[in-house]
Write a protein that holds these residues in place. Sequence first.
Motif, PDB file in Angstrom:
ATOM      1  N   LEU A 168      29.518 -14.686  57.472  1.00 68.10           N
ATOM      2  CA  LEU A 168      29.140 -15.578  56.378  1.00 68.10           C
ATOM      3  C   LEU A 168      29.511 -14.974  55.027  1.00 68.10           C
ATOM      4  N   ARG A 169      29.339 -13.667  54.880  1.00 70.52           N
ATOM      5  CA  ARG A 169      29.708 -12.991  53.628  1.00 70.52           C
ATOM      6  C   ARG A 169      31.212 -13.113  53.384  1.00 70.52           C
ATOM      7  N   ARG A 170      32.012 -12.924  54.419  1.00 71.41           N
ATOM      8  CA  ARG A 170      33.463 -13.032  54.260  1.00 71.41           C
ATOM      9  C   ARG A 170      33.875 -14.461  53.921  1.00 71.41           C
ATOM     10  N   GLU A 171      33.248 -15.437  54.575  1.00 72.64           N
ATOM     11  CA  GLU A 171      33.526 -16.841  54.252  1.00 72.64           C
ATOM     12  C   GLU A 171      33.137 -17.155  52.807  1.00 72.64           C
ATOM     13  N   SER A 172      31.988 -16.661  52.393  1.00 77.55           N
ATOM     14  CA  SER A 172      31.510 -16.912  51.029  1.00 77.55           C
ATOM     15  C   SER A 172      32.416 -16.270  49.994  1.00 77.55           C
ATOM     16  N   ALA A 173      32.827 -15.026  50.233  1.00 81.55           N
ATOM     17  CA  ALA A 173      33.717 -14.333  49.302  1.00 81.55           C
ATOM     18  C   ALA A 173      35.061 -15.045  49.218  1.00 81.55           C
ATOM     19  N   ALA A 174      35.581 -15.482  50.343  1.00 86.65           N
ATOM     20  CA  ALA A 174      36.859 -16.200  50.351  1.00 86.65           C
ATOM     21  C   ALA A 174      36.743 -17.514  49.590  1.00 86.65           C
ATOM     22  N   LEU A 175      35.658 -18.246  49.815  1.00 85.10           N
ATOM     23  CA  LEU A 175      35.457 -19.514  49.112  1.00 85.10           C
ATOM     24  C   LEU A 175      35.363 -19.292  47.608  1.00 85.10           C
ATOM     25  N   LEU A 176      34.580 -18.310  47.187  1.00 80.77           N
ATOM     26  CA  LEU A 176      34.460 -18.021  45.758  1.00 80.77           C
ATOM     27  C   LEU A 176      35.804 -17.615  45.161  1.00 80.77           C
ATOM     28  N   ALA A 177      36.580 -16.808  45.881  1.00 78.32           N
ATOM     29  CA  ALA A 177      37.896 -16.389  45.390  1.00 78.32           C
ATOM     30  C   ALA A 177      38.822 -17.587  45.226  1.00 78.32           C
ATOM     31  N   LEU A 178      38.812 -18.485  46.200  1.00 80.22           N
ATOM     32  CA  LEU A 178      39.645 -19.683  46.098  1.00 80.22           C
ATOM     33  C   LEU A 178      39.232 -20.551  44.917  1.00 80.22           C
ATOM     34  N   LEU A 179      37.936 -20.702  44.717  1.00 81.21           N
ATOM     35  CA  LEU A 179      37.454 -21.526  43.601  1.00 81.21           C
ATOM     36  C   LEU A 179      37.765 -20.875  42.259  1.00 81.21           C
ATOM     37  N   ASP A 180      37.657 -19.546  42.197  1.00 81.08           N
ATOM     38  CA  ASP A 180      37.934 -18.841  40.941  1.00 81.08           C
ATOM     39  C   ASP A 180      39.407 -18.873  40.558  1.00 81.08           C
ATOM     40  N   THR A 181      40.294 -19.068  41.522  1.00 79.09           N
ATOM     41  CA  THR A 181      41.733 -19.084  41.228  1.00 79.09           C
ATOM     42  C   THR A 181      42.315 -20.493  41.303  1.00 79.09           C
ATOM     43  N   CYS A 182      41.450 -21.475  41.341  1.00 77.89           N
ATOM     44  CA  CYS A 182      41.865 -22.875  41.449  1.00 77.89           C
ATOM     45  C   CYS A 182      42.750 -23.271  40.260  1.00 77.89           C
ATOM     46  N   GLU A 183      43.871 -23.881  40.574  1.00 70.61           N
ATOM     47  CA  GLU A 183      44.770 -24.409  39.543  1.00 70.61           C
ATOM     48  C   GLU A 183      45.194 -25.816  39.931  1.00 70.61           C
ATOM     49  N   LYS A 184      45.453 -26.636  38.929  1.00 69.39           N
ATOM     50  CA  LYS A 184      45.921 -27.999  39.184  1.00 69.39           C
ATOM     51  C   LYS A 184      47.201 -27.939  39.983  1.00 69.39           C
ATOM     52  N   PRO A 185      47.407 -28.821  40.918  1.00 69.24           N
ATOM     53  CA  PRO A 185      46.698 -30.076  41.135  1.00 69.24           C
ATOM     54  C   PRO A 185      45.433 -29.923  41.974  1.00 69.24           C
ATOM     55  N   ASP A 186      45.135 -28.711  42.462  1.00 68.41           N
ATOM     56  CA  ASP A 186      43.911 -28.528  43.235  1.00 68.41           C
ATOM     57  C   ASP A 186      42.686 -28.652  42.344  1.00 68.41           C
ATOM     58  N   THR A 187      41.577 -28.996  42.977  1.00 72.13           N
ATOM     59  CA  THR A 187      40.283 -29.053  42.301  1.00 72.13           C
ATOM     60  C   THR A 187      39.293 -28.305  43.179  1.00 72.13           C
ATOM     61  N   TRP A 188      38.129 -28.011  42.633  1.00 74.04           N
ATOM     62  CA  TRP A 188      37.098 -27.381  43.453  1.00 74.04           C
ATOM     63  C   TRP A 188      36.791 -28.253  44.671  1.00 74.04           C
ATOM     64  N   THR A 189      36.760 -29.550  44.463  1.00 78.69           N
ATOM     65  CA  THR A 189      36.467 -30.470  45.555  1.00 78.69           C
ATOM     66  C   THR A 189      37.556 -30.433  46.625  1.00 78.69           C
ATOM     67  N   SER A 190      38.814 -30.428  46.200  1.00 78.15           N
ATOM     68  CA  SER A 190      39.900 -30.414  47.186  1.00 78.15           C
ATOM     69  C   SER A 190      39.922 -29.095  47.962  1.00 78.15           C
ATOM     70  N   ILE A 191      39.617 -27.994  47.286  1.00 74.40           N
ATOM     71  CA  ILE A 191      39.569 -26.701  47.969  1.00 74.40           C
ATOM     72  C   ILE A 191      38.419 -26.684  48.973  1.00 74.40           C
ATOM     73  N   ALA A 192      37.259 -27.131  48.553  1.00 74.02           N
ATOM     74  CA  ALA A 192      36.105 -27.168  49.460  1.00 74.02           C
ATOM     75  C   ALA A 192      36.397 -28.072  50.658  1.00 74.02           C
ATOM     76  N   ASN A 193      37.020 -29.225  50.419  1.00 66.94           N
ATOM     77  CA  ASN A 193      37.372 -30.132  51.517  1.00 66.94           C
ATOM     78  C   ASN A 193      38.358 -29.477  52.480  1.00 66.94           C
ATOM     79  N   ASP A 194      39.364 -28.795  51.937  1.00 70.55           N
ATOM     80  CA  ASP A 194      40.329 -28.094  52.796  1.00 70.55           C
ATOM     81  C   ASP A 194      39.628 -27.059  53.662  1.00 70.55           C
ATOM     82  N   CYS A 195      38.697 -26.323  53.061  1.00 69.88           N
ATOM     83  CA  CYS A 195      37.967 -25.293  53.808  1.00 69.88           C
ATOM     84  C   CYS A 195      37.123 -25.912  54.921  1.00 69.88           C
ATOM     85  N   VAL A 196      36.477 -27.019  54.620  1.00 69.49           N
ATOM     86  CA  VAL A 196      35.656 -27.694  55.629  1.00 69.49           C
ATOM     87  C   VAL A 196      36.542 -28.236  56.746  1.00 69.49           C
ATOM     88  N   LEU A 197      37.652 -28.879  56.396  1.00 65.62           N
ATOM     89  CA  LEU A 197      38.552 -29.421  57.411  1.00 65.62           C
ATOM     90  C   LEU A 197      39.138 -28.314  58.286  1.00 65.62           C
TER      91      LEU A 197
END
Length: 113
Positions: free
Chosen positions: A7-36
């Motif tokens: 869970l810690r590794r998943e959380s760190a990866a998610l936070l890293a992806l969100l912190d480096t988010c650039e258009k056209p991606d959004t926080w929502t699109s990144i979270a959706n990709d991770c869930v899918l």
Amino acid sequence: MTDEQWLRRESAALLALLDTCEKPDTWTSIANDCVLEGSAERIYHHHLDPSAHSLEREENDAYAIQGTLLDDPPSPTLVTRLENAYKIAEQRLDEWKRHGYDFMSVFDPRFPG
């Protein structure tokens, strides 16, 4: 690996992806990709090196577009940003825990269905 370590590794990866988010991606699109995909860590590693880390849904989806064969590798700047963001995410998770805060993502079994 324990559930807590996973869970810690998943959380760190998610936070890293969100912190480096650039258009056209959004926080929502990144979270959706991770869930899918079922894993933020797999998405994170795919962003670092798509040719070495294919996504499971690409492997299992006969209609998925073959993207990694012709995709340009990620820029060294992006790789550095992602790696730094992951380290910072780990530090944040530790700091939040020391201060009594709890981080809950969609990968946490406690997350509301």
